[in-house]
Design an enzyme around this catalytic site. Structure first.
Site, mmCIF file in Angstrom:
data_model
loop_
_atom_site.group_PDB
_atom_site.id
_atom_site.type_symbol
_atom_site.label_atom_id
_atom_site.label_comp_id
_atom_site.label_asym_id
_atom_site.label_seq_id
_atom_site.Cartn_x
_atom_site.Cartn_y
_atom_site.Cartn_z
ATOM 1 N N TRP A 1 0.856 -1.195 0.000
ATOM 2 C CA TRP A 1 0.000 0.000 0.000
ATOM 3 C C TRP A 1 0.889 1.241 0.000
ATOM 4 O O TRP A 1 2.034 1.197 0.428
ATOM 5 C CB TRP A 1 -0.931 0.007 1.218
ATOM 6 C CG TRP A 1 -0.255 0.082 2.565
ATOM 7 C CD1 TRP A 1 0.096 -0.964 3.374
ATOM 8 C CD2 TRP A 1 0.158 1.274 3.255
ATOM 9 N NE1 TRP A 1 0.699 -0.507 4.522
ATOM 10 C CE2 TRP A 1 0.746 0.859 4.487
ATOM 11 C CE3 TRP A 1 0.089 2.638 2.973
ATOM 12 C CZ2 TRP A 1 1.253 1.773 5.415
ATOM 13 C CZ3 TRP A 1 0.597 3.550 3.896
ATOM 14 C CH2 TRP A 1 1.177 3.116 5.107
ATOM 15 N N GLU B 1 6.901 8.851 14.248
ATOM 16 C CA GLU B 1 7.114 8.150 12.986
ATOM 17 C C GLU B 1 7.982 8.975 12.036
ATOM 18 O O GLU B 1 8.807 8.436 11.298
ATOM 19 C CB GLU B 1 5.770 7.854 12.307
ATOM 20 C CG GLU B 1 4.865 6.887 13.040
ATOM 21 C CD GLU B 1 5.216 5.436 12.776
ATOM 22 O OE1 GLU B 1 6.175 5.180 12.014
ATOM 23 O OE2 GLU B 1 4.536 4.556 13.330
ATOM 24 N N GLU C 1 8.564 1.629 6.655
ATOM 25 C CA GLU C 1 8.165 2.496 7.760
ATOM 26 C C GLU C 1 7.955 3.942 7.300
ATOM 27 O O GLU C 1 7.136 4.664 7.871
ATOM 28 C CB GLU C 1 9.233 2.455 8.854
ATOM 29 C CG GLU C 1 9.320 1.154 9.619
ATOM 30 C CD GLU C 1 8.228 1.025 10.666
ATOM 31 O OE1 GLU C 1 7.652 2.055 11.029
ATOM 32 O OE2 GLU C 1 7.968 -0.107 11.106
ATOM 33 N N HIS D 1 4.464 5.405 6.914
ATOM 34 C CA HIS D 1 3.596 5.650 8.066
ATOM 35 C C HIS D 1 3.510 7.138 8.392
ATOM 36 O O HIS D 1 2.420 7.701 8.529
ATOM 37 C CB HIS D 1 4.094 4.874 9.289
ATOM 38 C CG HIS D 1 4.155 3.399 9.068
ATOM 39 N ND1 HIS D 1 4.747 2.542 9.968
ATOM 40 C CD2 HIS D 1 3.718 2.612 8.045
ATOM 41 C CE1 HIS D 1 4.655 1.303 9.519
ATOM 42 N NE2 HIS D 1 4.041 1.322 8.355
ATOM 43 N N GLU E 1 8.451 -2.798 18.333
ATOM 44 C CA GLU E 1 7.522 -3.102 17.249
ATOM 45 C C GLU E 1 6.194 -3.618 17.789
ATOM 46 O O GLU E 1 5.131 -3.262 17.274
ATOM 47 C CB GLU E 1 8.135 -4.137 16.300
ATOM 48 C CG GLU E 1 9.290 -3.621 15.483
ATOM 49 C CD GLU E 1 8.872 -2.671 14.363
ATOM 50 O OE1 GLU E 1 7.715 -2.233 14.315
ATOM 51 O OE2 GLU E 1 9.721 -2.368 13.516
ATOM 52 N N THR F 1 4.334 -0.649 19.209
ATOM 53 C CA THR F 1 3.789 0.184 18.143
ATOM 54 C C THR F 1 2.563 -0.468 17.525
ATOM 55 O O THR F 1 1.580 0.208 17.197
ATOM 56 C CB THR F 1 4.862 0.430 17.068
ATOM 57 O OG1 THR F 1 6.044 0.904 17.683
ATOM 58 C CG2 THR F 1 4.383 1.437 16.057
ATOM 59 N N ASP G 1 1.539 -3.406 9.497
ATOM 60 C CA ASP G 1 2.972 -3.357 9.177
ATOM 61 C C ASP G 1 3.820 -3.606 10.412
ATOM 62 O O ASP G 1 4.802 -4.359 10.383
ATOM 63 C CB ASP G 1 3.335 -1.983 8.616
ATOM 64 C CG ASP G 1 3.143 -1.878 7.115
ATOM 65 O OD1 ASP G 1 2.703 -2.856 6.491
ATOM 66 O OD2 ASP G 1 3.449 -0.800 6.566
ATOM 67 N N GLU G 2 3.454 -2.951 11.506
ATOM 68 C CA GLU G 2 4.241 -3.081 12.740
ATOM 69 C C GLU G 2 4.230 -4.520 13.239
ATOM 70 O O GLU G 2 5.246 -5.012 13.744
ATOM 71 C CB GLU G 2 3.697 -2.140 13.824
ATOM 72 C CG GLU G 2 3.568 -0.671 13.417
ATOM 73 C CD GLU G 2 4.902 0.005 13.167
ATOM 74 O OE1 GLU G 2 5.956 -0.660 13.224
ATOM 75 O OE2 GLU G 2 4.891 1.217 12.900
ATOM 76 N N HIS H 1 6.673 -6.508 11.172
ATOM 77 C CA HIS H 1 8.051 -6.192 11.549
ATOM 78 C C HIS H 1 8.413 -6.797 12.906
ATOM 79 O O HIS H 1 9.537 -7.243 13.117
ATOM 80 C CB HIS H 1 8.246 -4.675 11.578
ATOM 81 C CG HIS H 1 8.066 -4.040 10.237
ATOM 82 N ND1 HIS H 1 7.784 -2.699 10.068
ATOM 83 C CD2 HIS H 1 8.128 -4.556 8.984
ATOM 84 C CE1 HIS H 1 7.688 -2.428 8.775
ATOM 85 N NE2 HIS H 1 7.886 -3.533 8.102
#
Length: 396
Positions: free
Chosen positions: A95, A138, A176, A179, A229, A232, A261-262, A265
């Site tokens: 995305w 971020e 990242e 974000h 991570e 977050t 995403d976090e 990760h």
């Protein structure tokens, strides 16, 4: 990972912090740092270097990993390529911020912006403060890539190194980076926040840097990133939930996709530490205990907007009060990682290793007990203005 979470606090006003001491204790007269410089001060006006190095709040230790352990990370390169790089998404399938924002090439662009602004009107000020603080953290991504590149044995030595460790660091940073871009643009279009104050805060924060006490040691570094991570992931998930409760479904979608995403990760970093436990259980459990004794230093602890010396502390309390990131979350993350890495079941440890094992396995219940006591001592809330929302006040 965005390394973004607020300082952990146990109560509304007097801050018994698991992450670091009250920010007021970090200040000292006659010492300038990027997070405390005033744009109106005579010193700053006359200074040719508006960003001085952040003051050391502890004795800094560097290169604490034994040199022979460098071979461990060299030997893990094939494993990392097969087991860590798979947690990156192909760019063409990823995305992008554009997917969630009004399309400036569309004839309906202004109508889309109007709809966004209407939705954002329902977001209360305390929620906006937390969302802005998360976004600012971020946006300090250059600092976090720099921190990863301090770690011995895994750093990107050339800036374009083909090693799996270096590829991961660059690609993780690229993922990242979206974000902060997305949250920044969304808040800008909302018209609810003071973007100039926010932009100044970002500049102060990047200029100030951070010191999570990782000592150039990848054992400490990957334990830290595993914790961060997951923190977050939890925080963005909670901002998504609250956005939904306030009726902004698009913002809920945005926070949710960032949380996803976090989580991915977190899985990668946790697998690295799991492998370290397999190769060197004693060294890894000692590092785990060391990192937790220091307490997880949240990456935005030098946050400053040019006005509020205690901005990070105030932001932290807002996040705690809203339930975005709390003392309970801190304890839960620790407990999760202890279980994820099977720390309680480790055998063949040295005497110090067994002590470290006992310490980390018993720490989460201790944190919860401290939180309960702190909540019992909680005093009347304070009313604090935030420059990010045009100096409107919120209760902390």
């Amino acid at each position: 990972m965005a390394l973004k979470l607020t300082s952990l606090t146990f109560q509304h006003q007097k801050f018994l912090s698991v992450a670091l001491p009250p920010v007021t204790n970090l200040r000292a007269p006659n010492v300038f740092m990027a997070s405390t410089l005033r744009s109106c001060s005579k010193e700053v006006e006359n200074s040719k270097k508006p960003f001085s190095p952040a003051r050391e709040v502890h004795v800094q230790v560097t290169h604490s990993m034994p040199p022979q352990n460098m071979e461990i990370f060299k030997s893990m390169e094939d494993w990392a390529e097969k087991n860590i790089l798979v947690h990156l998404k192909p760019i063409e399938k990823s995305w992008q911020p554009h997917d969630f924002l009004p399309d400036p090439t569309s004839e309906g662009f202004f109508e889309q912006v109007k709809e966004l602004r209407e939705r954002s009107k329902a977001l209360p000020d305390d929620y906006l403060v937390v969302l802005v603080g998360d976004m600012i953290t971020e946006e300090a991504l250059p600092t976090y890539q720099t921190m990863l590149n301090t770690l011995d044995g895994v750093r990107d030595k050339t800036g374009a190194s083909p090693t799996p460790w270096a590829v991961w660091i660059r690609a993780w940073t690229a993922e990242e980076n979206r974000h902060g871009d997305l949250l920044n643009k969304y808040l800008y279009l909302s018209g609810r926040v003071d973007m100039k104050q926010i932009e100044k805060t970002i500049q102060y924060l990047i200029g100030s840097g951070m010191d999570p006490q990782m000592e150039n040691n990848p054992y400490l570094g990957f334990i830290y990133t595993s914790f961060q991570e997951r923190a977050t992931f939890i925080a963005h998930g909670n901002t998504a939930r609250l956005a939904k409760e306030h009726g902004d479904m698009k913002l809920a979608q945005i926070c949710g996709i960032i949380a996803s995403d976090e989580k991915r990760h977190e899985t990668a970093y946790s697998k690295i530490v799991e492998k370290l436990f397999e190769i060197d259980a004693d060294g890894t459990v000692l590092s785990f205990a060391d990192m937790m004794r220091k307490k997880i230093m949240m990456p935005a602890h030098l946050m400053y907007d040019g006005r509020d010396d205690n901005l990070f502390e105030h932001f932290s309390v807002a996040a705690q009060r809203l339930g975005v990131y709390t003392a309970k979350d801190y304890a839960n993350i620790l407990e999760f990682l202890v279980g994820r890495w099977n720390v309680e079941k480790l055998t063949g440890l040295s005497g110090d290793g067994r002590k470290a094992q006992e310490y980390v396995c018993g720490l989460a219940p201790r944190i919860r007990r401290l939180e309960e006591r702190a909540q019992g001592r909680a005093k009347q809330s304070s009313i604090i203005p935030f420059s990010w929302i045009f100096d409107r006040e919120i209760n902390l």
